[in-house]
Design a protein around this motif. Structure first.
Motif, PDB file in Angstrom:
ATOM      1  N   SER A 243       0.829  -1.208   0.000  1.00  0.00           N
ATOM      2  CA  SER A 243       0.000   0.000   0.000  1.00  0.00           C
ATOM      3  C   SER A 243       0.861   1.255   0.000  1.00  0.00           C
ATOM      4  CB  SER A 243      -0.928  -0.015   1.213  1.00  0.00           C
ATOM      5  OG  SER A 243      -1.687   1.171   1.286  1.00  0.00           O
ATOM      6  N   LEU A 244       1.908   1.250   0.808  1.00  0.00           N
ATOM      7  CA  LEU A 244       2.813   2.399   0.852  1.00  0.00           C
ATOM      8  C   LEU A 244       3.533   2.589  -0.480  1.00  0.00           C
ATOM      9  CD1 LEU A 244       4.329   1.836   4.405  1.00  0.00           C
ATOM     10  CD2 LEU A 244       2.763   3.666   3.735  1.00  0.00           C
ATOM     11  N   LYS A 245       3.936   1.490  -1.113  1.00  0.00           N
ATOM     12  CA  LYS A 245       4.614   1.581  -2.407  1.00  0.00           C
ATOM     13  C   LYS A 245       3.674   2.137  -3.473  1.00  0.00           C
ATOM     14  CE  LYS A 245       7.363  -1.008  -5.771  1.00  0.00           C
ATOM     15  NZ  LYS A 245       6.752  -0.321  -6.923  1.00  0.00           N
ATOM     16  N   THR A 246       2.429   1.658  -3.466  1.00  0.00           N
ATOM     17  CA  THR A 246       1.452   2.150  -4.438  1.00  0.00           C
ATOM     18  C   THR A 246       1.256   3.651  -4.302  1.00  0.00           C
ATOM     19  OG1 THR A 246       0.296   0.025  -4.503  1.00  0.00           O
ATOM     20  CG2 THR A 246      -0.949   1.967  -5.210  1.00  0.00           C
ATOM     21  N   ASP A 247       1.155   4.113  -3.050  1.00  0.00           N
ATOM     22  CA  ASP A 247       0.959   5.541  -2.806  1.00  0.00           C
ATOM     23  C   ASP A 247       2.184   6.335  -3.260  1.00  0.00           C
ATOM     24  OD1 ASP A 247      -0.769   7.631  -1.431  1.00  0.00           O
ATOM     25  OD2 ASP A 247       1.124   7.922  -0.376  1.00  0.00           O
ATOM     26  N   ALA A 248       3.396   5.820  -2.972  1.00  0.00           N
ATOM     27  CA  ALA A 248       4.624   6.509  -3.388  1.00  0.00           C
ATOM     28  C   ALA A 248       4.736   6.542  -4.915  1.00  0.00           C
ATOM     29  CB  ALA A 248       5.845   5.823  -2.775  1.00  0.00           C
ATOM     30  N   ASP A 249       4.430   5.418  -5.566  1.00  0.00           N
ATOM     31  CA  ASP A 249       4.502   5.367  -7.030  1.00  0.00           C
ATOM     32  C   ASP A 249       3.532   6.367  -7.657  1.00  0.00           C
ATOM     33  OD1 ASP A 249       6.391   3.397  -6.841  1.00  0.00           O
ATOM     34  OD2 ASP A 249       5.023   1.738  -7.285  1.00  0.00           O
ATOM     35  N   ARG A 250       2.366   6.490  -7.063  1.00  0.00           N
ATOM     36  CA  ARG A 250       1.367   7.425  -7.590  1.00  0.00           C
ATOM     37  C   ARG A 250       1.888   8.860  -7.570  1.00  0.00           C
ATOM     38  NH1 ARG A 250      -2.585  10.415  -5.058  1.00  0.00           N
ATOM     39  NH2 ARG A 250      -2.154   9.428  -3.052  1.00  0.00           N
ATOM     40  N   ARG A 251       2.716   9.165  -6.594  1.00  0.00           N
ATOM     41  CA  ARG A 251       3.255  10.520  -6.452  1.00  0.00           C
ATOM     42  C   ARG A 251       4.569  10.711  -7.220  1.00  0.00           C
ATOM     43  NH1 ARG A 251       0.896  12.775  -1.695  1.00  0.00           N
ATOM     44  NH2 ARG A 251      -0.347  11.245  -0.553  1.00  0.00           N
ATOM     45  N   GLY A 252       5.079   9.632  -7.796  1.00  0.00           N
ATOM     46  CA  GLY A 252       6.345   9.729  -8.511  1.00  0.00           C
ATOM     47  C   GLY A 252       7.552   9.712  -7.603  1.00  0.00           C
ATOM     48  N   TRP A 253       7.408   9.146  -6.402  1.00  0.00           N
ATOM     49  CA  TRP A 253       8.498   9.080  -5.453  1.00  0.00           C
ATOM     50  C   TRP A 253       9.161   7.703  -5.503  1.00  0.00           C
ATOM     51  CZ3 TRP A 253       5.250  11.319  -0.823  1.00  0.00           C
ATOM     52  CH2 TRP A 253       4.993  12.671  -1.080  1.00  0.00           C
ATOM     53  N   THR A 254      10.368   7.608  -4.982  1.00  0.00           N
ATOM     54  CA  THR A 254      11.107   6.347  -4.961  1.00  0.00           C
ATOM     55  C   THR A 254      10.856   5.631  -3.637  1.00  0.00           C
ATOM     56  OG1 THR A 254      12.836   7.288  -6.363  1.00  0.00           O
ATOM     57  CG2 THR A 254      13.383   5.291  -5.138  1.00  0.00           C
ATOM     58  N   PHE A 255      10.524   4.347  -3.734  1.00  0.00           N
ATOM     59  CA  PHE A 255      10.194   3.565  -2.550  1.00  0.00           C
ATOM     60  C   PHE A 255      11.155   2.397  -2.417  1.00  0.00           C
ATOM     61  CE2 PHE A 255       7.977   0.092  -0.401  1.00  0.00           C
ATOM     62  CZ  PHE A 255       7.489   0.725   0.733  1.00  0.00           C
ATOM     63  N   HIS A 256      11.718   2.200  -1.226  1.00  0.00           N
ATOM     64  CA  HIS A 256      12.625   1.078  -0.947  1.00  0.00           C
ATOM     65  C   HIS A 256      12.093   0.289   0.251  1.00  0.00           C
ATOM     66  CE1 HIS A 256      15.751   2.647  -3.596  1.00  0.00           C
ATOM     67  NE2 HIS A 256      15.697   3.809  -2.962  1.00  0.00           N
ATOM     68  N   ALA A 257      12.017  -1.030   0.120  1.00  0.00           N
ATOM     69  CA  ALA A 257      11.638  -1.887   1.248  1.00  0.00           C
ATOM     70  C   ALA A 257      12.210  -3.285   1.041  1.00  0.00           C
ATOM     71  CB  ALA A 257      10.120  -1.957   1.396  1.00  0.00           C
ATOM     72  N   PRO A 258      13.255  -3.621   1.784  1.00  0.00           N
ATOM     73  CA  PRO A 258      14.011  -2.749   2.697  1.00  0.00           C
ATOM     74  C   PRO A 258      14.947  -1.860   1.891  1.00  0.00           C
ATOM     75  CG  PRO A 258      14.994  -4.922   2.629  1.00  0.00           C
ATOM     76  CD  PRO A 258      13.758  -5.012   1.795  1.00  0.00           C
ATOM     77  N   PRO A 259      15.337  -0.726   2.426  1.00  0.00           N
ATOM     78  CA  PRO A 259      16.216   0.172   1.683  1.00  0.00           C
ATOM     79  C   PRO A 259      17.664  -0.314   1.675  1.00  0.00           C
ATOM     80  CG  PRO A 259      15.718   1.084   3.832  1.00  0.00           C
ATOM     81  CD  PRO A 259      14.883  -0.148   3.698  1.00  0.00           C
ATOM     82  N   PRO A 260      18.351  -0.162   0.563  1.00  0.00           N
ATOM     83  CA  PRO A 260      19.783  -0.485   0.547  1.00  0.00           C
ATOM     84  C   PRO A 260      20.546   0.513   1.422  1.00  0.00           C
ATOM     85  CG  PRO A 260      19.147   0.613  -1.485  1.00  0.00           C
ATOM     86  CD  PRO A 260      17.877   0.343  -0.746  1.00  0.00           C
ATOM     87  N   LYS A 261      21.654   0.079   1.963  1.00  0.00           N
ATOM     88  CA  LYS A 261      22.415   0.949   2.864  1.00  0.00           C
ATOM     89  C   LYS A 261      22.796   2.266   2.199  1.00  0.00           C
ATOM     90  CE  LYS A 261      24.367  -2.615   5.891  1.00  0.00           C
ATOM     91  NZ  LYS A 261      23.592  -2.141   7.060  1.00  0.00           N
ATOM     92  N   ALA A 262      23.058   2.210   0.890  1.00  0.00           N
ATOM     93  CA  ALA A 262      23.466   3.426   0.193  1.00  0.00           C
ATOM     94  C   ALA A 262      22.353   4.465   0.156  1.00  0.00           C
ATOM     95  CB  ALA A 262      23.903   3.081  -1.228  1.00  0.00           C
ATOM     96  N   ALA A 263      21.096   4.016   0.284  1.00  0.00           N
ATOM     97  CA  ALA A 263      19.970   4.949   0.216  1.00  0.00           C
ATOM     98  C   ALA A 263      19.636   5.561   1.571  1.00  0.00           C
ATOM     99  CB  ALA A 263      18.742   4.240  -0.340  1.00  0.00           C
ATOM    100  N   ILE A 264      20.125   4.958   2.650  1.00  0.00           N
ATOM    101  CA  ILE A 264      19.816   5.459   3.991  1.00  0.00           C
ATOM    102  C   ILE A 264      20.707   6.662   4.300  1.00  0.00           C
ATOM    103  CG2 ILE A 264      19.727   4.884   6.442  1.00  0.00           C
ATOM    104  CD1 ILE A 264      19.398   1.958   5.643  1.00  0.00           C
ATOM    105  N   PRO A 265      20.120   7.800   4.649  1.00  0.00           N
ATOM    106  CA  PRO A 265      20.933   8.994   4.897  1.00  0.00           C
ATOM    107  C   PRO A 265      21.876   8.823   6.086  1.00  0.00           C
ATOM    108  CG  PRO A 265      18.647   9.349   5.544  1.00  0.00           C
ATOM    109  CD  PRO A 265      18.678   8.054   4.814  1.00  0.00           C
ATOM    110  N   ASP A 266      22.963   9.561   6.061  1.00  0.00           N
ATOM    111  CA  ASP A 266      23.987   9.434   7.098  1.00  0.00           C
ATOM    112  C   ASP A 266      23.462   9.748   8.494  1.00  0.00           C
ATOM    113  OD1 ASP A 266      25.810   8.725   5.173  1.00  0.00           O
ATOM    114  OD2 ASP A 266      26.647  10.747   4.950  1.00  0.00           O
ATOM    115  N   PHE A 267      22.466  10.660   8.598  1.00  0.00           N
ATOM    116  CA  PHE A 267      22.006  11.048   9.924  1.00  0.00           C
ATOM    117  C   PHE A 267      21.282   9.894  10.640  1.00  0.00           C
ATOM    118  CE2 PHE A 267      18.604  12.576   7.037  1.00  0.00           C
ATOM    119  CZ  PHE A 267      17.515  11.872   7.545  1.00  0.00           C
ATOM    120  N   ALA A 268      20.925   8.835   9.916  1.00  0.00           N
ATOM    121  CA  ALA A 268      20.302   7.678  10.552  1.00  0.00           C
ATOM    122  C   ALA A 268      21.318   6.863  11.340  1.00  0.00           C
ATOM    123  CB  ALA A 268      19.623   6.801   9.508  1.00  0.00           C
TER     124      ALA A 268
END
Length: 227
Positions: A21-46
């Motif tokens: 459901s979250l991916k569908t909503d993100a795709d509809r908005r043209g956003w990039t969705f990761h589940a689980p996210p690759p380490k390279a996509a996780i921002p440094d502040f995490a």
């Protein structure tokens, strides 16, 4: 990771549905969705935190944790992560609950700005004709409608039904209410709950209803400007 799968197939299935459901909503908005996210996509502040899902938006992103309510009560670290993420411009942290019960029926789409404005007009009319209790209840319904529209606009997942306190929290997090107004509305929410649950003799201050209407008008104005 927040979610730890065991032999509980129902929990795993419910979580997959939520992620879809979250991916569908993100795709509809043209956003990039990761589940689980690759380490390279996780921002440094995490730092060493690995979210269950990640949404990348033009302005930043949404870090997502999926848990159960019982697990959340034991996980004190999520509050720390949520605070850290909220300090980053364009970023937000969202917690979604997975459980073993059947998923709820899809909620209605969020109200439009025009429908919210109409709701505020009706609230004011009820107040002006001495129907404070009805005005208070419809006012809270309008406040939730505003919160759900804010959720939709800010990519906070499907605009689900909210409790009064949850609605206030969403509006505080996204800058539509300040802390002082939020404290007043949380106190007023208790009055609303008493009426909803049969407290027909609950006293209501006309000033409280007027303040709620003023809050609704200010937030509706902010929604119009942001459209």
């Amino acid at each position: 990771m927040t979610v730890q799968f065991s032999s509980d197939d129902d929990l795993a299935r419910q979580t997959r549905r939520l992620l879809e459901s979250l991916k569908t909503d993100a795709d509809r908005r043209g956003w990039t969705f990761h589940a689980p996210p690759p380490k390279a996509a996780i921002p440094d502040f995490a730092e060493d935190y690995e979210p269950d899902a990640l949404i990348i938006t033009p302005d930043g992103g949404v870090m997502i944790a999926i848990t159960t309510r019982s697990s959340l009560a034991r996980n004190t670290r999520l509050a720390e992560i949520a605070q850290r993420v909220s300090e980053q411009p364009g970023w937000s942290f969202r917690i979604f609950y997975a459980n073993t019960s059947d998923p709820p029926e899809p909620s209605a789409p969020p109200s439009t700005v025009e429908e919210i404005a109409s709701g505020i007009t009706e609230v004011r009319a009820l107040d002006e004709t001495g129907h404070e209790r009805a005005a208070l209840l419809l006012g809270w319904a309008t406040l939730e409608a505003i919160a759900r529209l804010v959720m939709d606009r800010h990519g906070m997942g499907p605009a689900r039904p909210l409790s009064p306190i949850q609605a206030v929290q969403v509006l505080v997090q996204e800058g539509y209410l300040d802390d002082e107004d939020a404290r007043r509305l949380r106190s007023l929410a208790r009055v609303r709950n008493e009426i909803v649950h049969g407290g027909l003799g609950t006293a209501i201050s006309r000033r409280d209803v007027t303040g709620l209407i003023e809050d609704l008008e200010a937030m509706a104005g902010a929604l119009r400007q942001a459209a």
